[in-house]
Design a protein around this motif. Structure first.
Motif, PDB file in Angstrom:
ATOM      1  N   VAL A  54      -4.155   7.251  -2.141  1.00 33.30           N
ATOM      2  CA  VAL A  54      -3.813   5.941  -1.587  1.00 33.30           C
ATOM      3  C   VAL A  54      -3.901   4.919  -2.707  1.00 33.30           C
ATOM      4  O   VAL A  54      -4.906   4.871  -3.437  1.00 33.30           O
TER       5      VAL A  54
ATOM      6  N   THR B  10       0.854  -1.182   0.000  1.00 33.21           N
ATOM      7  CA  THR B  10       0.000   0.000   0.000  1.00 33.21           C
ATOM      8  C   THR B  10       0.891   1.233   0.000  1.00 33.21           C
ATOM      9  O   THR B  10       1.912   1.263   0.695  1.00 33.21           O
TER      10      THR B  10
ATOM     11  N   ARG C 195      -3.245   0.741  -3.773  1.00 35.49           N
ATOM     12  CA  ARG C 195      -2.900  -0.648  -3.467  1.00 35.49           C
ATOM     13  C   ARG C 195      -2.315  -1.235  -4.737  1.00 35.49           C
ATOM     14  O   ARG C 195      -2.934  -1.152  -5.813  1.00 35.49           O
TER      15      ARG C 195
ATOM     16  N   ASP D 112       2.224  -2.419   4.500  1.00 36.96           N
ATOM     17  CA  ASP D 112       1.555  -3.688   4.133  1.00 36.96           C
ATOM     18  C   ASP D 112       2.294  -4.455   3.037  1.00 36.96           C
ATOM     19  O   ASP D 112       1.664  -5.040   2.145  1.00 36.96           O
TER      20      ASP D 112
ATOM     21  N   ASN E 168       0.773   5.432   0.369  1.00 33.71           N
ATOM     22  CA  ASN E 168       0.094   6.694   0.672  1.00 33.71           C
ATOM     23  C   ASN E 168       0.969   7.837   0.176  1.00 33.71           C
ATOM     24  O   ASN E 168       2.148   7.914   0.537  1.00 33.71           O
TER      25      ASN E 168
END
Length: 242
Positions: A68, A48, A70, A213, A50
């Motif tokens: 954001v 992930t 993924r 993550d 940001n």
């Protein structure tokens, strides 16, 4: 040779190659090279990201845009990105032959023929359409060489912490900007954060990206990189940038 350099690194010895105008800290280069080698050996990964990016407003000056993403990579030719931010909810599916961009809000999509390798695809669509991919620089095997070519100084700033994660901090600078990179000092040497600060000649802008993550070599089915046409979605065209 790399094993010898790492021996010096863990002994705490720093050797810096420099001229009158340029300076490149060997420890910083070794850490960057090791991170790139580990990322290059991955068969798949996900993370992930940001990001915060300064955008110049004609009345207010720099204002901050948030995003954001993924991200999933698989092999040399598969990529999936789902992104949320000021530009809306978007998705990018790359299956090794086409890149499909989809707007969840507008329910429309674009299909672009592209090269069969992820890095070549990123270069191709960025050149032709100005499409940028989050944190793509960290997946280029030439990251260290690119930083050396475009920097006047690269420095190892020592160990620090981001939250509870211990990491190495590296800075690279030239006349227009400073790049800071934080890399985990755990065995996987993964990037944790990057900050780019532009000086006044380039508008005092700032870009910040934070990784979280991380999943290393997960099992990712090929089907997830194929765009499934949503009900009622319609195809639109995209023009190359001038």
């Amino acid at each position: 040779m790399k094993k010898l350099v790492f021996l010096f690194l863990f002994l705490g010895l720093s050797f810096t190659g420099w001229s009158q105008e340029k300076s490149y800290d060997t420890i910083a280069i070794v850490i960057l090279d090791h991170m790139s080698a580990i990322i290059g050996d991955l068969t798949s990964c996900s993370f992930t990201l940001n990001t915060e990016t300064d955008v110049n407003d004609p009345q207010l000056g720099p204002v901050t845009s948030h995003n954001v993403s993924r991200v999933w990579f698989s092999g040399p030719g598969k990529l999936l990105i789902e992104a949320w931010g000021d530009k809306g909810h978007r998705g990018y599916w790359y299956n090794g032959s086409t890149l499909t961009w989809y707007s969840f809000a507008e329910n429309n999509y674009v299909v672009i023929p592209v090269p069969d390798r992820t890095i070549a695809m990123i270069d191709s669509v960025n050149t032709a359409y100005g499409i940028e991919f989050p944190a793509a620089d960290f997946f280029y095997p030439t990251l260290s060489d690119d930083l050396i070519q475009n920097s006047d100084r690269i420095s190892y700033l020592g160990r620090t912490k981001i939250g509870d994660r211990s990491c190495f901090q590296i800075a690279a600078m030239n006349k227009s900007m400073t790049v800071q990179i934080w890399i985990s000092d755990e065995v996987q040497f993964l990037p944790l954060k990057c900050v780019i600060t532009y000086n006044r000649t380039t508008g005092d802008k700032r870009y910040e990206a934070t990784f979280s993550d991380w999943q290393i070599n997960p099992s990712l089915p090929d089907a997830m990189f194929e765009f499934a046409l949503p009900p009622g979605a319609h195809e639109v065209t995209i023009l190359p940038k001038k």
